[in-house]
Design a protein around this motif. Sequence first.
Motif, PDB file in Angstrom:
ATOM      1  N   PRO A 107       0.811  -1.383  -0.024  1.00  0.00           N
ATOM      2  CA  PRO A 107       0.064  -0.006  -0.036  1.00  0.00           C
ATOM      3  C   PRO A 107       1.088   1.101  -0.067  1.00  0.00           C
ATOM      4  O   PRO A 107       1.781   1.322   1.032  1.00  0.00           O
ATOM      5  CB  PRO A 107      -0.695  -0.100   1.472  1.00  0.00           C
ATOM      6  N   ILE A 108       0.530   2.060  -0.875  1.00  0.00           N
ATOM      7  CA  ILE A 108       1.378   3.478  -0.881  1.00  0.00           C
ATOM      8  C   ILE A 108       1.139   4.195   0.614  1.00  0.00           C
ATOM      9  O   ILE A 108       2.252   4.782   0.927  1.00  0.00           O
ATOM     10  CB  ILE A 108       0.828   4.305  -1.923  1.00  0.00           C
ATOM     11  N   SER A 109       0.104   4.133   1.075  1.00  0.00           N
ATOM     12  CA  SER A 109      -0.382   4.756   2.291  1.00  0.00           C
ATOM     13  C   SER A 109       0.277   4.059   3.494  1.00  0.00           C
ATOM     14  O   SER A 109       0.480   4.688   4.667  1.00  0.00           O
ATOM     15  CB  SER A 109      -1.747   4.889   2.417  1.00  0.00           C
ATOM     16  N   ASP A 110       0.822   2.857   3.425  1.00  0.00           N
ATOM     17  CA  ASP A 110       1.425   2.056   4.597  1.00  0.00           C
ATOM     18  C   ASP A 110       2.438   1.020   4.088  1.00  0.00           C
ATOM     19  O   ASP A 110       2.001  -0.149   3.940  1.00  0.00           O
ATOM     20  CB  ASP A 110       0.325   1.365   5.313  1.00  0.00           C
ATOM     21  N   PRO A 111       3.631   1.719   3.540  1.00  0.00           N
ATOM     22  CA  PRO A 111       4.750   0.386   3.167  1.00  0.00           C
ATOM     23  C   PRO A 111       5.198  -0.315   4.093  1.00  0.00           C
ATOM     24  O   PRO A 111       5.916  -1.474   3.951  1.00  0.00           O
ATOM     25  CB  PRO A 111       5.625   1.389   2.607  1.00  0.00           C
ATOM     26  N   SER A 112       4.572  -0.421   5.334  1.00  0.00           N
ATOM     27  CA  SER A 112       4.890  -1.547   6.148  1.00  0.00           C
ATOM     28  C   SER A 112       4.186  -2.770   6.086  1.00  0.00           C
ATOM     29  O   SER A 112       4.578  -3.890   6.505  1.00  0.00           O
ATOM     30  CB  SER A 112       4.766  -0.937   7.767  1.00  0.00           C
ATOM     31  N   ARG A 113       3.264  -2.733   5.075  1.00  0.00           N
ATOM     32  CA  ARG A 113       2.442  -4.062   4.696  1.00  0.00           C
ATOM     33  C   ARG A 113       2.732  -4.316   3.523  1.00  0.00           C
ATOM     34  O   ARG A 113       3.217  -3.730   2.572  1.00  0.00           O
ATOM     35  CB  ARG A 113       0.879  -3.516   5.105  1.00  0.00           C
ATOM     36  N   HIS A 114       2.558  -5.758   3.371  1.00  0.00           N
ATOM     37  CA  HIS A 114       2.857  -6.237   1.668  1.00  0.00           C
ATOM     38  C   HIS A 114       1.733  -7.469   1.748  1.00  0.00           C
ATOM     39  O   HIS A 114       1.529  -8.116   2.691  1.00  0.00           O
ATOM     40  CB  HIS A 114       4.040  -6.638   1.589  1.00  0.00           C
ATOM     41  N   TYR A 115       1.651  -7.844   0.254  1.00  0.00           N
ATOM     42  CA  TYR A 115       1.115  -9.257  -0.007  1.00  0.00           C
ATOM     43  C   TYR A 115       2.119  -9.674  -1.123  1.00  0.00           C
ATOM     44  O   TYR A 115       2.073  -8.785  -2.149  1.00  0.00           O
ATOM     45  CB  TYR A 115      -0.340  -9.050  -0.433  1.00  0.00           C
ATOM     46  N   LEU A 116       2.787 -10.622  -0.803  1.00  0.00           N
ATOM     47  CA  LEU A 116       3.605 -11.290  -1.921  1.00  0.00           C
ATOM     48  C   LEU A 116       3.081 -12.466  -2.493  1.00  0.00           C
ATOM     49  O   LEU A 116       2.554 -13.340  -1.640  1.00  0.00           O
ATOM     50  CB  LEU A 116       5.016 -11.494  -1.118  1.00  0.00           C
ATOM     51  N   MET A 117       2.969 -12.679  -3.968  1.00  0.00           N
ATOM     52  CA  MET A 117       2.404 -14.113  -4.466  1.00  0.00           C
ATOM     53  C   MET A 117       3.697 -14.243  -5.715  1.00  0.00           C
ATOM     54  O   MET A 117       4.169 -13.674  -6.301  1.00  0.00           O
ATOM     55  CB  MET A 117       1.374 -13.571  -5.021  1.00  0.00           C
ATOM     56  N   LYS A 118       3.699 -15.747  -5.671  1.00  0.00           N
ATOM     57  CA  LYS A 118       4.496 -16.328  -6.547  1.00  0.00           C
ATOM     58  C   LYS A 118       3.550 -16.930  -7.432  1.00  0.00           C
ATOM     59  O   LYS A 118       2.787 -17.804  -7.157  1.00  0.00           O
ATOM     60  CB  LYS A 118       5.534 -17.430  -6.096  1.00  0.00           C
ATOM     61  N   ASN A 119       3.270 -16.409  -8.733  1.00  0.00           N
ATOM     62  CA  ASN A 119       2.154 -16.938  -9.567  1.00  0.00           C
ATOM     63  C   ASN A 119       2.894 -17.828 -11.150  1.00  0.00           C
ATOM     64  O   ASN A 119       3.848 -17.418 -11.360  1.00  0.00           O
ATOM     65  CB  ASN A 119       1.397 -15.893 -10.346  1.00  0.00           C
ATOM     66  N   ARG A 120       2.192 -18.625 -11.196  1.00  0.00           N
ATOM     67  CA  ARG A 120       2.475 -19.444 -12.566  1.00  0.00           C
ATOM     68  C   ARG A 120       1.590 -18.734 -13.698  1.00  0.00           C
ATOM     69  O   ARG A 120       0.409 -18.424 -13.564  1.00  0.00           O
ATOM     70  CB  ARG A 120       2.201 -20.718 -12.570  1.00  0.00           C
ATOM     71  N   TYR A 121       2.164 -18.019 -14.518  1.00  0.00           N
ATOM     72  CA  TYR A 121       1.582 -17.307 -15.801  1.00  0.00           C
ATOM     73  C   TYR A 121       1.507 -18.224 -16.954  1.00  0.00           C
ATOM     74  O   TYR A 121       2.502 -19.021 -17.435  1.00  0.00           O
ATOM     75  CB  TYR A 121       2.342 -16.171 -16.302  1.00  0.00           C
ATOM     76  N   ASP A 122       0.538 -18.648 -17.476  1.00  0.00           N
ATOM     77  CA  ASP A 122       0.297 -19.498 -18.692  1.00  0.00           C
ATOM     78  C   ASP A 122      -0.284 -18.341 -19.905  1.00  0.00           C
ATOM     79  O   ASP A 122      -1.380 -17.872 -19.660  1.00  0.00           O
ATOM     80  CB  ASP A 122      -1.094 -20.549 -18.481  1.00  0.00           C
ATOM     81  N   VAL A 123       0.534 -18.312 -20.716  1.00  0.00           N
ATOM     82  CA  VAL A 123       0.518 -17.078 -21.642  1.00  0.00           C
ATOM     83  C   VAL A 123       0.368 -17.692 -22.964  1.00  0.00           C
ATOM     84  O   VAL A 123       1.171 -18.440 -23.355  1.00  0.00           O
ATOM     85  CB  VAL A 123       1.567 -16.183 -21.515  1.00  0.00           C
ATOM     86  N   GLU A 124      -0.684 -16.867 -23.925  1.00  0.00           N
ATOM     87  CA  GLU A 124      -0.732 -17.460 -25.245  1.00  0.00           C
ATOM     88  C   GLU A 124      -0.421 -16.085 -26.009  1.00  0.00           C
ATOM     89  O   GLU A 124      -0.895 -14.978 -25.566  1.00  0.00           O
ATOM     90  CB  GLU A 124      -2.010 -17.845 -25.624  1.00  0.00           C
ATOM     91  N   LEU A 125       0.380 -15.867 -26.954  1.00  0.00           N
ATOM     92  CA  LEU A 125       0.671 -14.907 -27.689  1.00  0.00           C
ATOM     93  C   LEU A 125       0.706 -15.023 -29.296  1.00  0.00           C
ATOM     94  O   LEU A 125       0.577 -16.070 -29.847  1.00  0.00           O
ATOM     95  CB  LEU A 125       2.245 -14.571 -27.622  1.00  0.00           C
ATOM     96  N   ALA A 126       0.722 -14.065 -29.878  1.00  0.00           N
ATOM     97  CA  ALA A 126       0.468 -13.972 -31.526  1.00  0.00           C
ATOM     98  C   ALA A 126       1.404 -12.899 -31.984  1.00  0.00           C
ATOM     99  O   ALA A 126       1.816 -11.737 -31.130  1.00  0.00           O
ATOM    100  CB  ALA A 126      -0.797 -13.600 -31.864  1.00  0.00           C
ATOM    101  N   ARG A 127       1.928 -13.031 -33.047  1.00  0.00           N
ATOM    102  CA  ARG A 127       2.869 -12.227 -33.691  1.00  0.00           C
ATOM    103  C   ARG A 127       2.416 -11.027 -34.326  1.00  0.00           C
ATOM    104  O   ARG A 127       1.084 -11.423 -35.035  1.00  0.00           O
ATOM    105  CB  ARG A 127       3.896 -12.840 -34.856  1.00  0.00           C
ATOM    106  N   GLN A 128       2.348  -9.784 -34.042  1.00  0.00           N
ATOM    107  CA  GLN A 128       1.732  -8.617 -34.825  1.00  0.00           C
ATOM    108  C   GLN A 128       2.928  -7.674 -35.099  1.00  0.00           C
ATOM    109  O   GLN A 128       3.583  -6.919 -34.544  1.00  0.00           O
ATOM    110  CB  GLN A 128       1.059  -7.811 -33.750  1.00  0.00           C
ATOM    111  N   GLY A 129       3.073  -8.069 -36.534  1.00  0.00           N
ATOM    112  CA  GLY A 129       4.489  -7.235 -37.164  1.00  0.00           C
ATOM    113  C   GLY A 129       5.478  -7.767 -36.560  1.00  0.00           C
ATOM    114  O   GLY A 129       5.811  -8.928 -36.797  1.00  0.00           O
TER     115      GLY A 129
END
Length: 158
Positions: free
Chosen positions: A111-133
């Motif tokens: 939080p910008i208003s309270d930098p003493s707090r945090h929430y940390l996540m380790k996430n797996r991203y499954d991403v699909e992509l396309a070539r555009q130019g």
Amino acid sequence: MSNTALMPSDLHAADRLAVVEALYRFAAGIDKRDWDLFASAIAEDVVSDFGPAAAKAGFDYPVIQGRKNLIAALSASLGTLDTTHSVSNPLVEIDGDTARLDALVEAQHVPISDPSRHYLMKNRYDVELARQGDVWVITRNTVDNVWRSGDVSVMSVA
């Protein structure tokens, strides 16, 4: 061979790097609140599903469709937070003008208003992509959570 010519294996390596670079632009765009940079990483009709990760944290986050809607949702939901996203272990599969990327993304929310707090996540991203130019863009992203720590109420700071 001249210094500017690329061998076929180099072209494949360049594409693999460009695929990962799309996720770097995605993450950096969020962290810098640079929505033009973020937009450069995603297709206009992108589908983004943070639902699996959110469910493990005990809250709902809808599937979001479309670049404008995704930017609006993320800028609103993360507006009171400083974030840092770190991408690791990218695995890329390319098939012509489409690609699939599996990566781990560590996402810190403070939080910008309270930098003493945090929430940390380790996430797996499954991403699909396309070539555009000359660039690769994310067409679909599904985020699932591997582990998390900290104060989950940080995610609902208004």
